[in-house]
Design an enzyme around this catalytic site. Sequence first.
Site, PDB file in Angstrom:
ATOM      1  N   ASP A 150       0.953  -1.031   0.139  1.00  0.00           N
ATOM      2  CA  ASP A 150       0.149   0.133   0.018  1.00  0.00           C
ATOM      3  C   ASP A 150       0.942   1.312  -0.034  1.00  0.00           C
ATOM      4  O   ASP A 150       1.983   1.093   0.296  1.00  0.00           O
ATOM      5  CB  ASP A 150      -0.755   0.139   1.155  1.00  0.00           C
ATOM      6  CG  ASP A 150      -2.092   0.786   1.170  1.00  0.00           C
ATOM      7  OD1 ASP A 150      -2.293   1.305  -0.026  1.00  0.00           O
ATOM      8  OD2 ASP A 150      -3.047   0.576   2.001  1.00  0.00           O
ATOM      9  N   ASP A 196     -10.647   2.362  -3.550  1.00  0.00           N
ATOM     10  CA  ASP A 196     -11.040   2.134  -2.158  1.00  0.00           C
ATOM     11  C   ASP A 196     -12.781   2.176  -2.024  1.00  0.00           C
ATOM     12  O   ASP A 196     -13.437   1.972  -1.085  1.00  0.00           O
ATOM     13  CB  ASP A 196     -10.544   3.199  -1.025  1.00  0.00           C
ATOM     14  CG  ASP A 196      -9.228   2.628  -0.472  1.00  0.00           C
ATOM     15  OD1 ASP A 196      -8.682   1.561  -0.798  1.00  0.00           O
ATOM     16  OD2 ASP A 196      -8.465   3.602   0.060  1.00  0.00           O
TER      17      ASP A 196
HETATM   18  C1  DGJ Z   1      -5.732   2.028   1.943  1.00  0.00           C
HETATM   19  C2  DGJ Z   1      -6.111   0.731   1.046  1.00  0.00           C
HETATM   20  O1  DGJ Z   1      -6.719   1.028  -0.265  1.00  0.00           O
HETATM   21  C3  DGJ Z   1      -7.092  -0.023   2.156  1.00  0.00           C
HETATM   22  O2  DGJ Z   1      -7.595  -0.890   1.275  1.00  0.00           O
HETATM   23  C4  DGJ Z   1      -6.564  -0.618   3.235  1.00  0.00           C
HETATM   24  O3  DGJ Z   1      -5.588  -1.490   2.902  1.00  0.00           O
HETATM   25  C5  DGJ Z   1      -6.169   0.827   4.023  1.00  0.00           C
HETATM   26  N1  DGJ Z   1      -5.318   1.556   3.216  1.00  0.00           N
HETATM   27  C6  DGJ Z   1      -5.405   0.258   5.304  1.00  0.00           C
HETATM   28  O4  DGJ Z   1      -4.714   1.319   6.102  1.00  0.00           O
END
Ligand code: DGJ
Length: 733
Positions: free
Chosen positions: A477, A547
């Site tokens: 991430d 997201d």
């Molecule tokens: C952003 C990601 O896109 C989410 O799926 C998740 O992993 C969060 N970060 C966790 O902090």
Amino acid sequence: MRFALPASLLCLLACTATPLMAASGIRYLASQKTWVIDTDNTTYAVGVNERGELQELYWGAKLTRPEDLGTPHSSPGRASFDSSETNTNGEYPGWGGVFYAEPCLKLTRADGDRDLVLHYLDYKIDGTNLQLRAKDIHDNIVVTLLYRAYPQEDILRKFARIENGTRQVVTLESAQSGVWYLPRNENYRLTYASGAWATEDQLVQEPVHQGKVVLESRRGNTSHQLYPWFALDENGQATEETGRVWFGEIAWSGNWKLVVEETPAQQVRVVGGFNDFDFSYPLKPGESLETPAYYGGFTSEGFGGASSQLHQFEISEILPDHAHPKVRPVLYNSWEATEFNVNEAGQSVLAAKAAKIGIERFVMDDGWFGARNTDHAGLGDWVVNLKKFPHGLAGLIRTVNADGMDFGLWFEPEMVNPDSDLYRKHPDWVMNFPGRPRSEERNQLVLNMARDDVKEYVFHAVDTVLSENNIKFVKWDMNRHFSEPGWPDVPPAGQKEIWVKYVRNVYEIMDRLRQKHPGLEIESCSGGGGRVDLEVLRRTDEVWPSDNTEAFDRLRIQEGFTYFYTPKVMMAWVTDVPNMNGRSTPLKYRFLVAMQGALAVGSNLNKWSDQDFALATKMIAYYKTIRETVQLGRLYRLYSPRTGEFTANQYVSRDGKQAVAFAFLHSQQYLRPAPTVRLRGLGQDTIYRVTTIDDKLMHAQKTYSGSYLMNHGIDLRLTGDYDSTVVEFDAVN
Ligand code: DGJ
């Protein structure tokens, strides 16, 4: 009125109309000083003109006799204001002489001289690779243009290596990968995608006029805001299935730039490469810089044809498993269920439930390490939190494995919370300008990955966790973009190299981890779809497009995504409702939306009813029977979510034996029927057994011919709000 020609007559017409095509490959036409790069269906030609400049001569549908292009000759200037050099389709124009269009290379020598005029030097052909070298007319600055043809996918790759063979430092101020020229036409339409966090991949179309449209990232990674891809079609007439479309893509996970320019001579050209914003790259004598790869392709089969070319190219040439493409496992991710509140007992309960519905990979997201109980602390401390996991990760992983799933883990390797042991120990490791603010986003700062000591720390931190545990998958991430990108430890002249070196070091870590842990798979995520591009896809097996997991919004995000990336890498979670935008859709609808890519579940399974479990079990089992078609087959976007209440997408397997069509109705006007869905890509004479998972198909027969399905189509009984179905077609003869 529509007429259907008999198949035999169609074949006859096609056979007589198709001239004998030259084989794919690269040829040098010595008498014309021209190189011809043929793929199965396209030709690209570049030659040396009378001034000694490399000049693009043609890019488009395959030419049966490229000799017709004649001897390369520069274009005339216009009065004393637009020089011949500006009006000529220079293959890699430097900024120098009388040149006003967007250059491919701009530099300053240590003595202040900024003039650069590149003339052809020599060439080398090696199979599907071509190298053309050009040199400045005055000193030893040499540019090697490197081309590769991908014949079956009709894709070309170009990039440049810039070498300083002089005795003084040469500072590059713009280092582009190349430029694509289109046939002269004033009426092109540009298609690209824009977005933002949670609304990624929204398609935009606009006419091209004289001037420039700049698509770029200045944020340190690929970005959610614009995507390094363009498509151009003539007169705005291309459709999903018809029309000539030229497209290109920069493969770079840092600051990139595409300049779509129509010159005063009505020439459309697209320069792409490193973003020259805040760019400065000094080359000492003997040093060189390679630019990112710039891919390009042409099709006469509309946007669908262009997407399909890119999908097949990604599957067979780019992705880590390209030699033997395999399907993605069905994954569970804990994030939306438990956020930071992860522990061995809670995750084990979720894992047991996930296994029962057919999940193949259990991924624990954020919250497992250091003092990470919220997003305020712990980032950078990649040590298992023993209060949450008393047996280390091994306890949970044993349970997950015993449940028949493999285990994946979340990392955000490039970031640090100021409230972390790492930051307390190494406050100098973040990018910063000394004495100036260090702006936090999501309470975190960006580690300066351009530093080799930081790169080594990050590699060892992740490697240690992977070495100590049976981890098959890393979700990588990155939850903010760069700010205050200072690198105080190197001399001022080299500090802007941070943009390039950061990205290269991230690639290196991923490569080394994969090498050291064979079989390891990685997902590229950047707070959703902030880091998706053809270069990160060389080392990551899947990506997180957004997201925003709300199914209806997701239809548009997924549509845009599939213009340039294959559904195989498009992770799609089924999550709970009401979703983040307040909308509630039925579980079946959410499953069917997600089943159009790489299916995953992100729901809180502790809140599911028995019916939810039963439906999920059925849908996942069904998905496994069609996923090869969805992930590796050919996508046909039948009805766009941008244009009405109804969306439909169809996938045809590579061997043509299976097709699946997904259909979604947003909100029905009372009694208004859903449109008939005409299928594509089937065999006219092939008979298909037609099945579905529900009672939405308004056809009684069990089998239909491809001809019927593609010309008449199927009717669906979709009613009310958020209705959906999937219909399967299996060849029986
Ligand atoms: C952003 C990601 O896109 C989410 O799926 C998740 O992993 C969060 N970060 C966790 O902090």
